[in-house]
Write a protein that holds these residues in place. Structure first.
Motif, PDB file in Angstrom:
ATOM      1  N   ILE A   1      -3.432 -89.487 -24.490  1.00  0.00           N
ATOM      2  CA  ILE A   1      -2.201 -89.645 -23.695  1.00  0.00           C
ATOM      3  C   ILE A   1      -1.923 -88.347 -22.943  1.00  0.00           C
ATOM      4  O   ILE A   1      -1.600 -88.355 -21.748  1.00  0.00           O
ATOM      5  CB  ILE A   1      -1.004 -90.008 -24.604  1.00  0.00           C
ATOM      6  N   ILE A   2      -2.089 -87.222 -23.637  1.00  0.00           N
ATOM      7  CA  ILE A   2      -1.867 -85.926 -22.992  1.00  0.00           C
ATOM      8  C   ILE A   2      -2.878 -85.705 -21.865  1.00  0.00           C
ATOM      9  O   ILE A   2      -2.522 -85.277 -20.761  1.00  0.00           O
ATOM     10  CB  ILE A   2      -1.941 -84.793 -24.044  1.00  0.00           C
ATOM     11  N   LYS A   3      -4.133 -86.055 -22.139  1.00  0.00           N
ATOM     12  CA  LYS A   3      -5.161 -85.889 -21.106  1.00  0.00           C
ATOM     13  C   LYS A   3      -4.865 -86.779 -19.893  1.00  0.00           C
ATOM     14  O   LYS A   3      -5.075 -86.381 -18.746  1.00  0.00           O
ATOM     15  CB  LYS A   3      -6.550 -86.211 -21.679  1.00  0.00           C
ATOM     16  N   TYR A   4      -4.395 -87.971 -20.163  1.00  0.00           N
ATOM     17  CA  TYR A   4      -4.032 -88.885 -19.073  1.00  0.00           C
ATOM     18  C   TYR A   4      -2.940 -88.274 -18.197  1.00  0.00           C
ATOM     19  O   TYR A   4      -3.025 -88.256 -16.968  1.00  0.00           O
ATOM     20  CB  TYR A   4      -3.543 -90.213 -19.671  1.00  0.00           C
ATOM     21  N   LEU A   5      -1.906 -87.741 -18.868  1.00  0.00           N
ATOM     22  CA  LEU A   5      -0.786 -87.162 -18.099  1.00  0.00           C
ATOM     23  C   LEU A   5      -1.251 -85.934 -17.306  1.00  0.00           C
ATOM     24  O   LEU A   5      -0.799 -85.716 -16.175  1.00  0.00           O
ATOM     25  CB  LEU A   5       0.375 -86.821 -19.032  1.00  0.00           C
ATOM     26  N   LYS A   6      -2.165 -85.157 -17.885  1.00  0.00           N
ATOM     27  CA  LYS A   6      -2.717 -84.012 -17.146  1.00  0.00           C
ATOM     28  C   LYS A   6      -3.514 -84.492 -15.936  1.00  0.00           C
ATOM     29  O   LYS A   6      -3.419 -83.919 -14.859  1.00  0.00           O
ATOM     30  CB  LYS A   6      -3.634 -83.171 -18.046  1.00  0.00           C
ATOM     31  N   TYR A   7      -4.299 -85.538 -16.142  1.00  0.00           N
ATOM     32  CA  TYR A   7      -5.144 -86.083 -15.069  1.00  0.00           C
ATOM     33  C   TYR A   7      -4.300 -86.485 -13.855  1.00  0.00           C
ATOM     34  O   TYR A   7      -4.715 -86.306 -12.725  1.00  0.00           O
ATOM     35  CB  TYR A   7      -5.902 -87.296 -15.611  1.00  0.00           C
ATOM     36  N   ILE A   8      -3.113 -87.015 -14.129  1.00  0.00           N
ATOM     37  CA  ILE A   8      -2.256 -87.413 -12.998  1.00  0.00           C
ATOM     38  C   ILE A   8      -1.321 -86.269 -12.618  1.00  0.00           C
ATOM     39  O   ILE A   8      -0.234 -86.488 -12.079  1.00  0.00           O
ATOM     40  CB  ILE A   8      -1.496 -88.736 -13.263  1.00  0.00           C
ATOM     41  N   ASN A   9      -1.763 -85.025 -12.880  1.00  0.00           N
ATOM     42  CA  ASN A   9      -1.081 -83.825 -12.366  1.00  0.00           C
ATOM     43  C   ASN A   9       0.301 -83.545 -12.942  1.00  0.00           C
ATOM     44  O   ASN A   9       1.184 -83.046 -12.236  1.00  0.00           O
ATOM     45  CB  ASN A   9      -0.937 -83.908 -10.834  1.00  0.00           C
TER      46      ASN A   9
ATOM     47  N   LEU B   1       2.909 -78.836 -28.587  1.00  0.00           N
ATOM     48  CA  LEU B   1       2.643 -80.034 -27.793  1.00  0.00           C
ATOM     49  C   LEU B   1       1.777 -80.996 -28.613  1.00  0.00           C
ATOM     50  O   LEU B   1       2.015 -82.204 -28.636  1.00  0.00           O
ATOM     51  CB  LEU B   1       1.907 -79.642 -26.504  1.00  0.00           C
ATOM     52  N   PHE B   2       0.777 -80.434 -29.300  1.00  0.00           N
ATOM     53  CA  PHE B   2      -0.169 -81.267 -30.045  1.00  0.00           C
ATOM     54  C   PHE B   2      -0.724 -80.417 -31.174  1.00  0.00           C
ATOM     55  O   PHE B   2      -1.465 -79.465 -30.939  1.00  0.00           O
ATOM     56  CB  PHE B   2      -1.289 -81.718 -29.091  1.00  0.00           C
ATOM     57  N   LYS B   3      -0.333 -80.742 -32.391  1.00  0.00           N
ATOM     58  CA  LYS B   3      -0.643 -79.888 -33.539  1.00  0.00           C
ATOM     59  C   LYS B   3      -1.597 -80.557 -34.524  1.00  0.00           C
ATOM     60  O   LYS B   3      -1.561 -81.781 -34.684  1.00  0.00           O
ATOM     61  CB  LYS B   3       0.653 -79.545 -34.288  1.00  0.00           C
ATOM     62  N   PRO B   4      -2.443 -79.755 -35.201  1.00  0.00           N
ATOM     63  CA  PRO B   4      -3.303 -80.335 -36.244  1.00  0.00           C
ATOM     64  C   PRO B   4      -2.428 -81.000 -37.295  1.00  0.00           C
ATOM     65  O   PRO B   4      -1.352 -80.507 -37.627  1.00  0.00           O
ATOM     66  CB  PRO B   4      -4.027 -79.127 -36.832  1.00  0.00           C
ATOM     67  N   ASN B   5      -2.923 -82.108 -37.799  1.00  0.00           N
ATOM     68  CA  ASN B   5      -2.132 -82.968 -38.656  1.00  0.00           C
ATOM     69  C   ASN B   5      -2.130 -82.474 -40.112  1.00  0.00           C
ATOM     70  O   ASN B   5      -1.264 -82.811 -40.898  1.00  0.00           O
ATOM     71  CB  ASN B   5      -2.787 -84.352 -38.523  1.00  0.00           C
ATOM     72  N   TYR B   6      -3.113 -81.631 -40.452  1.00  0.00           N
ATOM     73  CA  TYR B   6      -3.263 -81.234 -41.855  1.00  0.00           C
ATOM     74  C   TYR B   6      -3.724 -79.775 -41.951  1.00  0.00           C
ATOM     75  O   TYR B   6      -4.607 -79.347 -41.207  1.00  0.00           O
ATOM     76  CB  TYR B   6      -4.306 -82.143 -42.525  1.00  0.00           C
ATOM     77  N   ILE B   7      -3.075 -79.006 -42.818  1.00  0.00           N
ATOM     78  CA  ILE B   7      -3.512 -77.624 -43.042  1.00  0.00           C
ATOM     79  C   ILE B   7      -3.948 -77.500 -44.502  1.00  0.00           C
ATOM     80  O   ILE B   7      -3.182 -77.820 -45.417  1.00  0.00           O
ATOM     81  CB  ILE B   7      -2.384 -76.621 -42.735  1.00  0.00           C
ATOM     82  N   ASN B   8      -5.166 -77.074 -44.713  1.00  0.00           N
ATOM     83  CA  ASN B   8      -5.696 -76.907 -46.060  1.00  0.00           C
ATOM     84  C   ASN B   8      -4.890 -75.804 -46.759  1.00  0.00           C
ATOM     85  O   ASN B   8      -4.856 -74.668 -46.289  1.00  0.00           O
ATOM     86  CB  ASN B   8      -7.185 -76.531 -45.970  1.00  0.00           C
ATOM     87  N   PRO B   9      -4.202 -76.141 -47.887  1.00  0.00           N
ATOM     88  CA  PRO B   9      -3.299 -75.168 -48.503  1.00  0.00           C
ATOM     89  C   PRO B   9      -4.043 -73.941 -49.048  1.00  0.00           C
ATOM     90  O   PRO B   9      -3.463 -72.865 -49.155  1.00  0.00           O
ATOM     91  CB  PRO B   9      -2.632 -75.952 -49.626  1.00  0.00           C
ATOM     92  N   LYS B  10      -5.338 -74.098 -49.358  1.00  0.00           N
ATOM     93  CA  LYS B  10      -6.086 -72.963 -49.908  1.00  0.00           C
ATOM     94  C   LYS B  10      -6.506 -71.978 -48.824  1.00  0.00           C
ATOM     95  O   LYS B  10      -6.147 -70.806 -48.843  1.00  0.00           O
ATOM     96  CB  LYS B  10      -7.337 -73.469 -50.656  1.00  0.00           C
ATOM     97  N   ASN B  11      -7.280 -72.494 -47.858  1.00  0.00           N
ATOM     98  CA  ASN B  11      -7.832 -71.563 -46.865  1.00  0.00           C
ATOM     99  C   ASN B  11      -7.068 -71.575 -45.533  1.00  0.00           C
ATOM    100  O   ASN B  11      -7.449 -70.885 -44.596  1.00  0.00           O
ATOM    101  CB  ASN B  11      -9.327 -71.856 -46.637  1.00  0.00           C
ATOM    102  N   HIS B  12      -6.016 -72.394 -45.446  1.00  0.00           N
ATOM    103  CA  HIS B  12      -5.196 -72.502 -44.235  1.00  0.00           C
ATOM    104  C   HIS B  12      -5.957 -72.996 -43.002  1.00  0.00           C
ATOM    105  O   HIS B  12      -5.477 -72.844 -41.893  1.00  0.00           O
ATOM    106  CB  HIS B  12      -4.479 -71.169 -43.927  1.00  0.00           C
TER     107      HIS B  12
END
Lengths: 278, 278
Positions: free
Chosen positions: A54-62, A29-40
């Motif tokens: 936006i996700i929080k807004y949609l949750k707020y309106i049930n 649904l919502f993923k981190p934008n960057y993964i450090n290739p060394k330590n992941h």
């Protein structure tokens, strides 16, 4: 300016739990934008704040998460139609809650009256002012204070439920004011229940709506008892006769439960009411 | 008159499932009044309808079963205080849903405007009428169209959340209308977000409320691009200069997302707006 944030920072800054962020990542649904290739280690970009809102807004309106996922993968047109539909869902919820509120208010004012009755000396005639009462009533066939009006009460309850409302356990009976020879000679004309507003579904041939007028009432209150009913009725009638009431005067009999558990002994306080002026 | 009813009859007549009745029996909430000593069949008495309606009423107004059990074993005073408290609970729920409804309505009108923009020819100057916009704004320190206003946007979002509301992902920037030499020379004075009503918590030294006036605006719309920003700005400025606007005229820059998923490429439609008369 700091632009990358760990899940812990993201959680703190955006007021959302780490668990929720992990779960959003898991379900894509919502993923981190960057993964450090060394330590992941996984990092969110500052630009993602906006999208998390936006996700929080949609949750707020049930909105359920599955639906949020489908909406955020669509464009403004889909968002618009979704909001349109969601608005109707929320409107229906508000309507139901507001009906509950009205029912609660009605019941509260009845209970307040009942608690006042308790302070009233039982078995004595008195007067009190009662506001207008919208009612729903069902015509009765020959029932007396010795009989059980429960089936009629149930007809009203079932009718209100069909209309999307609920009975509020406040029942009364109506009969003409007359010099009866005994309780057994009293025949109820109708059993009624109070309603907040008149139901919108069409009434049946037996069920009709009505209004008990606001005004000053001559009353007597007593613990319900079919045995002693006639004695209290006669006392009220004697007081009423001193006042030259119109020939078509009515008696409203209202019984209010002092307990709410059918396993306990029945215990109702009953008040007989006759309108003396409005 | 029939006075005893099997669980199946009770279920049908009172519009409640057999499972619910069995469960109510099990937890001693509402039990059949009579058990046949021979076959151990359980029967409800007609007088119990009234008490079942009390339970249904309490369920209707969102009372948990455990609480129902305690209330029906009390008297009218407890019922009154319970209803009083429950009314407040329901009022809070209604308030929250109504705030959701307002947020939805505000967002819907913004989306409607955005969908109209999409039909507008991009990169051309036009006029349109915009209603009054209540806003919450945060003062900016020297940021230009090349910088990220995300931290300022986040300040507004966090502030609204603290006030019990929610940001609706509609942000804008404000700066003076002037003949700048390049985009990098434009400095935003404030970043703002639209609000339904002004928050009730005190504003901070940086955050203040405001109103963008209703009126006719001279506008230009384009796909957001810091690279091409200056070209569109200059086109709008040229059109504005033909109209002899007051020296303190402002530019409102509004960017609306065309997608809602941070995993996709950023895609905003931007409109620059200058009030020409109100």
């Amino acid at each position: 300016m700091k632009t990358y944030f760990s899940i812990g920072e993201m959680s703190k800054i955006n007021n959302i739990s780490i668990q929720a962020l992990r779960y959003y990542d898991q379900i894509d649904l919502f993923k981190p934008n960057y993964i450090n290739p060394k330590n992941h280690y996984r990092y969110y970009h500052i630009k993602q704040f906006f999208y998390l809102d936006i996700i929080k807004y949609l949750k707020y309106i049930n909105t359920p998460l599955a639906e949020i996922k489908s909406i955020i993968n669509s464009g403004p047109e889909t968002m618009y139609s979704f909001l349109d539909a969601q608005e109707a869902v929320i409107r229906a919820k508000v309507d139901k809650l507001q009906r509950s509120q009205q029912l609660i208010n009605m019941r509260k004012s009845q209970l307040a009256a009942q608690l006042l009755l308790k302070k009233q000396e039982l078995g004595k005639v008195y007067t009190r002012t009662i506001p207008e009462r919208p009612i729903l009533k069902v015509a009765c066939a020959r029932i007396t204070p010795y009989d059980e009006p429960d089936l009629y009460m149930h007809e009203l309850a079932a009718f209100l439920e069909k209309a999307g409302s609920l009975v509020d356990n406040h029942y009364g009976c109506i009969y003409p004011l007359k010099p009866y020879s005994s309780s057994a000679a009293i025949h109820y004309e109708a059993v009624y229940t109070s309603v907040v507003t008149q139901p919108l579904i069409p009434l049946s041939s037996k069920i009709s709506s009505g209004l008990i007028p606001a005004g000053k009432y001559l009353c007597i209150a007593f613990e319900w008892s079919s045995e002693h009913y006639y004695r209290y009725y006669s006392k009220l009638l004697t007081a009423a006769n001193k006042r030259k009431l119109p020939p078509n005067a009515l008696v409203y009999e209202v019984s209010l439960p002092n307990n709410y558990n059918s396993a306990q002994k029945e215990n109702f306080i009953t008040e007989l009411q006759i309108l003396i002026n409005n």
